[in-house]
Design a protein around this motif. Structure first.
Motif, PDB file in Angstrom:
ATOM      1  N   GLY A 284      25.860   4.435  -1.669  1.00  0.00           N
ATOM      2  CA  GLY A 284      24.712   5.279  -2.003  1.00  0.00           C
ATOM      3  C   GLY A 284      23.823   4.503  -2.959  1.00  0.00           C
ATOM      4  O   GLY A 284      23.898   4.654  -4.177  1.00  0.00           O
ATOM      5  N   SER A 285      22.968   3.653  -2.385  1.00  0.00           N
ATOM      6  CA  SER A 285      22.334   2.581  -3.150  1.00  0.00           C
ATOM      7  C   SER A 285      21.252   3.037  -4.115  1.00  0.00           C
ATOM      8  O   SER A 285      20.852   2.263  -4.982  1.00  0.00           O
ATOM      9  CB  SER A 285      21.766   1.530  -2.191  1.00  0.00           C
ATOM     10  N   GLU A 286      20.743   4.260  -3.979  1.00  0.00           N
ATOM     11  CA  GLU A 286      19.758   4.727  -4.960  1.00  0.00           C
ATOM     12  C   GLU A 286      19.883   6.222  -5.166  1.00  0.00           C
ATOM     13  O   GLU A 286      20.276   6.976  -4.271  1.00  0.00           O
ATOM     14  CB  GLU A 286      18.330   4.377  -4.537  1.00  0.00           C
ATOM     15  N   GLY A 287      19.534   6.625  -6.369  1.00  0.00           N
ATOM     16  CA  GLY A 287      19.416   8.036  -6.678  1.00  0.00           C
ATOM     17  C   GLY A 287      17.976   8.473  -6.473  1.00  0.00           C
ATOM     18  O   GLY A 287      17.265   7.946  -5.622  1.00  0.00           O
ATOM     19  N   VAL A 288      17.533   9.424  -7.271  1.00  0.00           N
ATOM     20  CA  VAL A 288      16.174   9.945  -7.127  1.00  0.00           C
ATOM     21  C   VAL A 288      15.227   9.040  -7.906  1.00  0.00           C
ATOM     22  O   VAL A 288      14.980   9.241  -9.098  1.00  0.00           O
ATOM     23  CB  VAL A 288      16.081  11.404  -7.626  1.00  0.00           C
ATOM     24  N   THR A 289      14.708   8.023  -7.223  1.00  0.00           N
ATOM     25  CA  THR A 289      13.783   7.090  -7.874  1.00  0.00           C
ATOM     26  C   THR A 289      12.333   7.519  -7.716  1.00  0.00           C
ATOM     27  O   THR A 289      11.456   6.940  -8.347  1.00  0.00           O
ATOM     28  CB  THR A 289      13.977   5.668  -7.325  1.00  0.00           C
ATOM     29  N   ASP A 290      12.069   8.506  -6.879  1.00  0.00           N
ATOM     30  CA  ASP A 290      10.742   9.121  -6.792  1.00  0.00           C
ATOM     31  C   ASP A 290      10.941  10.634  -6.693  1.00  0.00           C
ATOM     32  O   ASP A 290      11.218  11.163  -5.613  1.00  0.00           O
ATOM     33  CB  ASP A 290       9.963   8.608  -5.583  1.00  0.00           C
ATOM     34  N   PRO A 291      10.811  11.352  -7.804  1.00  0.00           N
ATOM     35  CA  PRO A 291      11.084  12.793  -7.807  1.00  0.00           C
ATOM     36  C   PRO A 291      10.209  13.584  -6.845  1.00  0.00           C
ATOM     37  O   PRO A 291      10.656  14.589  -6.284  1.00  0.00           O
ATOM     38  CB  PRO A 291      10.813  13.195  -9.265  1.00  0.00           C
ATOM     39  N   ASP A 292       8.965  13.162  -6.649  1.00  0.00           N
ATOM     40  CA  ASP A 292       8.073  13.908  -5.755  1.00  0.00           C
ATOM     41  C   ASP A 292       8.560  13.841  -4.310  1.00  0.00           C
ATOM     42  O   ASP A 292       8.550  14.846  -3.587  1.00  0.00           O
ATOM     43  CB  ASP A 292       6.645  13.373  -5.851  1.00  0.00           C
ATOM     44  N   ILE A 293       8.969  12.650  -3.876  1.00  0.00           N
ATOM     45  CA  ILE A 293       9.480  12.505  -2.506  1.00  0.00           C
ATOM     46  C   ILE A 293      10.763  13.301  -2.347  1.00  0.00           C
ATOM     47  O   ILE A 293      10.968  13.999  -1.342  1.00  0.00           O
ATOM     48  CB  ILE A 293       9.696  11.024  -2.169  1.00  0.00           C
ATOM     49  N   PHE A 294      11.639  13.228  -3.335  1.00  0.00           N
ATOM     50  CA  PHE A 294      12.895  13.982  -3.272  1.00  0.00           C
ATOM     51  C   PHE A 294      12.624  15.480  -3.173  1.00  0.00           C
ATOM     52  O   PHE A 294      13.218  16.192  -2.344  1.00  0.00           O
ATOM     53  CB  PHE A 294      13.743  13.677  -4.504  1.00  0.00           C
TER      54      PHE A 294
ATOM     55  N   ALA B  27       0.801  -1.224   0.000  1.00  0.00           N
ATOM     56  CA  ALA B  27       0.000   0.000   0.000  1.00  0.00           C
ATOM     57  C   ALA B  27       0.834   1.273   0.000  1.00  0.00           C
ATOM     58  O   ALA B  27       0.409   2.298  -0.540  1.00  0.00           O
ATOM     59  CB  ALA B  27      -0.935  -0.003   1.212  1.00  0.00           C
ATOM     60  N   GLU B  28       2.037   1.232   0.598  1.00  0.00           N
ATOM     61  CA  GLU B  28       2.827   2.451   0.771  1.00  0.00           C
ATOM     62  C   GLU B  28       3.808   2.717  -0.366  1.00  0.00           C
ATOM     63  O   GLU B  28       4.510   3.733  -0.346  1.00  0.00           O
ATOM     64  CB  GLU B  28       3.592   2.384   2.102  1.00  0.00           C
ATOM     65  N   VAL B  29       3.894   1.840  -1.355  1.00  0.00           N
ATOM     66  CA  VAL B  29       4.774   2.096  -2.499  1.00  0.00           C
ATOM     67  C   VAL B  29       4.173   3.221  -3.328  1.00  0.00           C
ATOM     68  O   VAL B  29       2.986   3.192  -3.677  1.00  0.00           O
ATOM     69  CB  VAL B  29       4.958   0.834  -3.354  1.00  0.00           C
ATOM     70  N   SER B  30       4.966   4.215  -3.660  1.00  0.00           N
ATOM     71  CA  SER B  30       4.441   5.388  -4.358  1.00  0.00           C
ATOM     72  C   SER B  30       3.971   5.029  -5.763  1.00  0.00           C
ATOM     73  O   SER B  30       4.479   4.097  -6.398  1.00  0.00           O
ATOM     74  CB  SER B  30       5.509   6.485  -4.437  1.00  0.00           C
ATOM     75  N   GLU B  31       3.004   5.788  -6.250  1.00  0.00           N
ATOM     76  CA  GLU B  31       2.484   5.547  -7.591  1.00  0.00           C
ATOM     77  C   GLU B  31       3.550   5.829  -8.646  1.00  0.00           C
ATOM     78  O   GLU B  31       3.571   5.188  -9.709  1.00  0.00           O
ATOM     79  CB  GLU B  31       1.247   6.400  -7.841  1.00  0.00           C
ATOM     80  N   ALA B  32       4.458   6.751  -8.366  1.00  0.00           N
ATOM     81  CA  ALA B  32       5.533   7.032  -9.325  1.00  0.00           C
ATOM     82  C   ALA B  32       6.402   5.797  -9.534  1.00  0.00           C
ATOM     83  O   ALA B  32       6.807   5.489 -10.661  1.00  0.00           O
ATOM     84  CB  ALA B  32       6.376   8.203  -8.842  1.00  0.00           C
TER      85      ALA B  32
END
Length: 398
Positions: A378-388, A153-158
């Motif tokens: 640094g295991s991930e970059g900006v994988t959800d721009p809205d959260i970033f 449920a908490e995984v972003s739609e992006a």
């Protein structure tokens, strides 16, 4: 940069007593790492990701060096997960097609499309918080296999849309990550599909081993770029696959000179520190979701725990409040440090390091000194721009 929020943060520390053993070479063998390295480095688009020095941050923390492995450019997917899910998918296809044809086939046969008809008959499924599923979807698209991804449920739609864009069918459930894992397993068993998971359970070990072997490409790149081993490595938790793979890879490369391993988890999803306390792989109930979505895991991978129980010396939990300030410190650097845009799960190790290095009792307990050289993934970059964007807009309190 003011560090008040790190100075005042409440971290939980557990000093483990690792049990001697051979898990670092038994669970993932040197041959496993070598096979993954040989395959992945010939994929179209492969290039080593940067290992970046942060000299101003090291000076601020009274450390000799802080090294940050920036996985954001990895295959255009923004995450180290690109190395694991896609490679494990290829290995599942190799095993299943070999069995169907009654002869051994190579990964190259599948990668080049020579067995596209056979690959199209094999459906691969997995549960994910985002990045593993995106890697699996990308791999399935490359290798011609249908893909189904289960998200909670908490995984972003992006993040869901990024997987759909790669051809995956995305199924969202009402529960948490562990519930999505259970549903993926149940539906795969019912329909004859094949699970490609980054976590293991009794009787299910090959794909998680391949996932961790794929991550070894990242560790090998780190080691090849350094002229001497780091003294410490701070590694994100989750189910433990990243931490276990990196820890094992460092031991295989540096031997007795391998760094001290510190595992960092969200306080809201701390299954590894609890496993360390109990002396066995232990599941915890997640009551609230952490902002570090990729680390929101209540059940450790058994195979990963086998490695960590022998190699990890210290465990830390961190509050979500440290993530925004850490992301902003990277994106708006001080002095000559380069600007790095990172995702919320990718900076957990760095957040733990900053807080631990600035709190005298923790600094002493972890053996952090002016001579220490610390490696971070640094295991991930900006994988959800809205959260970033939302984290970057927060008040500059750290």
């Amino acid at each position: 940069m003011p560090y008040t929020i790190f100075d005042d943060a409440r971290l939980t520390h557990f000093a483990a007593q690792p049990t001697p053993g051979d898990a670092a070479t038994r669970v993932i063998t040197p041959a496993d790492f070598d096979r993954a390295m040989t395959e992945i480095t010939c994929w179209e688009g492969y290039a080593p990701t940067p290992l970046v020095s942060l000299p101003q941050l090291a000076d601020d923390l009274s450390l000799n060096e802080v090294l940050y492995k920036n996985e954001s450019p990895r295959f255009g997917l923004g995450s180290f997960k690109a190395l694991g899910g896609a490679y494990a998918a290829l290995r599942v296809l190799q095993r299943q097609i070999s069995a169907a044809l009654g002869r051994d086939v190579t990964m190259e046969d599948i990668r080049t499309g020579a067995l596209a008809t056979e690959a199209a008959k094999i459906t691969l499924v997995s549960a994910t918080d985002g990045n593993h599923g995106r890697s699996l979807a990308w791999g399935c698209q490359r290798f011609g296999a249908p893909c189904r991804i289960y998200i909670h449920a908490e995984v972003s739609e992006a993040r869901a849309e990024a997987m759909r864009a790669l051809g995956a069918e995305v199924i969202r459930i009402a529960g948490d990550y562990d519930a999505s894992v259970a549903l993926a397993r149940d539906e795969a068993a019912a329909h004859g599909w094949f699970v490609v998971s980054d976590t293991s359970w009794p009787g299910y070990t090959d794909p998680p081993r391949d996932v961790m072997a794929g991550y070894g490409v990242m560790t090998r790149e780190c080691c090849d770029a350094m002229d001497r081993p780091p003294t410490h490595v701070f590694l994100q938790g989750g189910v433990g696959g990243l931490a276990a793979s990196v820890a094992a890879g460092l031991v295989q490369y540096w031997g007795a000179d391998a760094p001290s391993v510190v595992v960092v988890e969200p306080e809201l999803a701390a299954c590894l520190i609890e496993s360390a306390r109990q002396g066995r792989a232990t599941t915890v109930q997640i009551e609230s979701e952490t902002i570090m979505a990729g680390l929101s895991c209540g059940e450790p991978s058994g195979m990963a725990w086998d490695i960590l129980s022998e190699l990890a010396r210290d465990y830390l939990t961190i509050p979500d409040t440290l993530i925004g300030p850490t992301i902003r410190r990277l994106a708006r650097p001080i002095g000559i440090d380069p600007a790095i845009e990172a995702g919320e799960s990718g900076v957990a190790g760095l957040a733990g390091l900053i807080a631990a290095a600035r709190q005298a009792p923790l600094r002493a307990a972890l053996g952090l000194k002016p001579t220490s050289r610390v490696l971070l993934i640094g295991s991930e970059g900006v994988t959800d721009p809205d959260i970033f964007a939302a984290l970057m807009r927060e008040r500059a309190d750290g």
